[in-house]
Design a protein around this motif. Sequence first.
Motif, mmCIF file in Angstrom:
data_model
loop_
_atom_site.group_PDB
_atom_site.id
_atom_site.type_symbol
_atom_site.label_atom_id
_atom_site.label_comp_id
_atom_site.label_asym_id
_atom_site.label_seq_id
_atom_site.Cartn_x
_atom_site.Cartn_y
_atom_site.Cartn_z
ATOM 1 N N VAL A 135 -164.002 -61.786 35.567
ATOM 2 C CA VAL A 135 -163.769 -62.930 34.671
ATOM 3 C C VAL A 135 -162.292 -63.255 34.504
ATOM 4 N N LEU A 136 -161.391 -62.377 34.951
ATOM 5 C CA LEU A 136 -159.974 -62.551 34.644
ATOM 6 C C LEU A 136 -159.103 -62.008 35.757
ATOM 7 N N LEU A 137 -158.055 -62.769 36.099
ATOM 8 C CA LEU A 137 -156.982 -62.289 36.967
ATOM 9 C C LEU A 137 -155.722 -62.153 36.131
ATOM 10 N N GLU A 138 -155.086 -60.986 36.204
ATOM 11 C CA GLU A 138 -153.832 -60.753 35.499
ATOM 12 C C GLU A 138 -152.708 -60.595 36.519
ATOM 13 N N ARG A 139 -151.726 -61.465 36.443
ATOM 14 C CA ARG A 139 -150.513 -61.311 37.238
ATOM 15 C C ARG A 139 -149.407 -60.946 36.260
ATOM 16 N N THR A 140 -149.102 -59.654 36.208
ATOM 17 C CA THR A 140 -148.218 -59.132 35.165
ATOM 18 C C THR A 140 -146.914 -58.631 35.758
ATOM 19 N N VAL A 141 -145.826 -58.939 35.070
ATOM 20 C CA VAL A 141 -144.510 -58.437 35.431
ATOM 21 C C VAL A 141 -144.048 -57.538 34.285
ATOM 22 N N TYR A 142 -143.781 -56.261 34.615
ATOM 23 C CA TYR A 142 -143.351 -55.303 33.602
ATOM 24 C C TYR A 142 -141.833 -55.167 33.619
ATOM 25 N N ALA A 143 -141.236 -55.065 32.440
ATOM 26 C CA ALA A 143 -139.788 -54.907 32.323
ATOM 27 C C ALA A 143 -139.334 -53.635 33.023
ATOM 28 N N ASP A 144 -138.083 -53.634 33.456
ATOM 29 C CA ASP A 144 -137.560 -52.507 34.242
ATOM 30 C C ASP A 144 -137.643 -51.181 33.499
ATOM 31 N N TRP A 145 -137.527 -51.194 32.169
ATOM 32 C CA TRP A 145 -137.512 -49.935 31.420
ATOM 33 C C TRP A 145 -138.895 -49.289 31.293
ATOM 34 N N ILE A 146 -139.962 -50.080 31.442
ATOM 35 C CA ILE A 146 -141.315 -49.535 31.330
ATOM 36 C C ILE A 146 -142.003 -49.429 32.692
#
Length: 253
Positions: A135-146
């Motif tokens: 039902v969902l596509l996630e295109r996620t960008v995580y910050a460099d520190w995490i």
Amino acid sequence: MAARHEEIADELRREIDREEYTVGSVLPSETDLAARYGVSRGTVRQAVAALTAEGLIGSRQGARRVVLASRRSQSFAELRSFAQWAHAMGREATGRVVAQGYRPATKEDAVRLQLRVGAPVLHVLRVRALDGEPVLLERTVYADWISPTVEPIEPDCPSITQRLYDDTGLVFAYGEHVIDAVAAGAQDAELLRVRRTSPLLRVRRVTTTHEGRPVEWSDDRYRSDAVSFSVHNSIGNNALARKTADQVCCLES
């Protein structure tokens, strides 16, 4: 054993979830429901009151009760992960990483995540399913520190939000959402099992810690036939802001 009015409420919830009663439709009268279930109108009234309290149905004095939402709706008045939301309504959420890798932060990444252009950020594309249905596509960008903490999480982890809390105590405290509609491209259509150009509900969000430090930003695309959102507001508290497309573009530049 559940009381009879609780059993009736559960059955009506399931019928609303299956869209046998769609949003905006009218429920049968108390008399008709009492006859259907072989109970008194008072028992039906108790069942209906439970659904009203949950915000699934509404009514006016002397008017038939109308379906306002299904449990597939999620309110923007609360900040919950997809898995937390699914669990709250008794459904199973799963996830599968399709692609993952580091890239230099673009200007857009830098603005959203408050870091320098070129910093290494982790990009993750995940398909999320509800009871086995994508039902969902996630295109996620995580910050460099995490990013180094997210990278080793197993690809089928049901909730990265929960894992980060369990492993590090990180709490996703605030979210800013921009909502619009897009047509499914080839990749979206294949992963969500819909036709190309099918309408998708897109939610672009930035999530931060209690201190306001950005953790991630994401382009989430939901099948429009599977999930909806609700916004509860009042004359004194309105969390929903209207923007034109060009204002959104300006905010993102």
